[in-house]
Design a protein around this motif. Structure first.
Motif, short mmCIF file in Angstrom:
data_model
loop_
_atom_site.label_atom_id
_atom_site.label_comp_id
_atom_site.label_asym_id
_atom_site.label_seq_id
_atom_site.Cartn_x
_atom_site.Cartn_y
_atom_site.Cartn_z
N VAL A 1 -13.94 5.00 -48.49
CA VAL A 1 -14.18 3.70 -49.12
C VAL A 1 -14.55 3.86 -50.59
O VAL A 1 -15.38 4.70 -50.94
N VAL A 2 -13.92 3.04 -51.42
CA VAL A 2 -14.34 2.83 -52.81
C VAL A 2 -14.52 1.34 -53.00
O VAL A 2 -13.63 0.55 -52.65
N THR A 3 -15.64 0.93 -53.56
CA THR A 3 -15.92 -0.49 -53.81
C THR A 3 -16.16 -0.71 -55.29
O THR A 3 -16.99 -0.03 -55.90
N LEU A 4 -15.41 -1.65 -55.87
CA LEU A 4 -15.66 -2.09 -57.24
C LEU A 4 -16.37 -3.43 -57.21
O LEU A 4 -15.88 -4.38 -56.56
N GLU A 5 -17.49 -3.51 -57.89
CA GLU A 5 -18.12 -4.81 -58.10
C GLU A 5 -17.57 -5.39 -59.39
O GLU A 5 -17.73 -4.80 -60.46
N MET A 6 -16.90 -6.53 -59.28
CA MET A 6 -16.39 -7.23 -60.44
C MET A 6 -17.30 -8.43 -60.72
O MET A 6 -18.19 -8.74 -59.93
N ALA A 7 -17.05 -9.13 -61.81
CA ALA A 7 -17.92 -10.26 -62.16
C ALA A 7 -17.93 -11.32 -61.07
O ALA A 7 -18.99 -11.89 -60.77
#
Length: 251
Positions: A91-97
């Motif tokens: 898993v890779v998670t990007l938090e975007m705006a």
């Protein structure tokens, strides 16, 4: 915004089969890949205008995920915060705006469902993880979920019922995730589409016969539905045993 997800089944091999050309052709804002089968430093791959974030398995030549993004994230997370599940680079998670993007390669239950107990434990931890994110902002989950949702999503469902990828346990866990407030975007927009598959065995000329399974998904939080513009399967693109899948959201 355009999102692409692709299980490349070995990124170095896929690069030898046109991955770079496909990447440029699809021209996505976010390009998520699974099953990179890499360790850090084993490939030099970059694209102008993109940053990339990689999660590697402890075991060499196994699993692994990555995201290429044109838009700088607020933060990046690797794994799902559970030690038992954080050694396979899944898993890779990007938090975007305005949302979280979660790229996942779900464990395979293996022949004879040898790994089904671990798979179910994983599913429950993963569901808790994305539900916790969803409390903060909407979530986009993409990747190889290693399960066909219903009979319409695979060839020969009766013959495959109870096998890895189409067991009652795996299907139940996917439905529980959807019931927790997520939408299967392709099936939402194409409820009756048949022969819409994302993975084909290398045996018996399965791809030529389109004898496949739909096991790669984009799931979104229900409150993102007003922004849903499109969901597609790029079965015309080769290079691996899976094909890319696509999500379009309005900005």
């Amino acid at each position: 915004m355009k999102f692409i997800s692709w299980n490349v089944n070995g990124l170095r091999a896929c690069c030898g089969k046109g991955f770079k050309d496909v990447f440029k052709e699809l021209d996505a804002d976010f390009f998520c890949i699974q099953e990179t089968k890499l360790q850090e430093g084993q490939i030099d791959l970059s694209f102008d205008g993109y940053d990339s974030y990689w999660n590697y398995a402890d075991k060499k030549g196994y699993s692994g995920t990555a995201i290429f993004t044109r838009i700088e994230p607020v933060s990046v997370r690797y794994g799902i915060g559970v030690e038992e599940h954080n050694h396979e680079g899944r898993v890779v998670t990007l938090e975007m705006a305005g949302f979280y993007l979660v790229n996942v390669y779900t464990p395979n239950s293996q022949e004879g469902l040898k790994r089904i107990d671990y798979r179910v434990a994983w599913e429950r931890s993963f569901r808790e993880y994305v539900m916790s994110l969803d409390k903060e902002k909407p979530v986009i989950v993409c990747g190889d979920l290693n399960v066909a949702r219903s009979d319409i999503d695979l060839v020969n469902p009766d013959r495959n019922r109870g096998s890895a990828g189409y067991s009652d346990e795996e299907r139940r866990e996917l439905e529980l995730l959807l019931q927790a407030g997520f939408v299967d975007t392709f099936r939402y927009l194409h409820p009756d589409a048949t022969g819409a598959y994302t993975w084909w065995s290398y045996f018996y000329k399965a791809r030529q016969r389109n004898a496949g399974w739909r096991i790669d998904y984009f799931l979104i939080s229900e409150r993102l539905l007003p922004r849903l513009e499109g969901a597609a399967i790029h079965s015309e693109i080769h290079g691996a045993d899976h094909c890319p899948v696509e999500l379009l959201l309005t900005d």
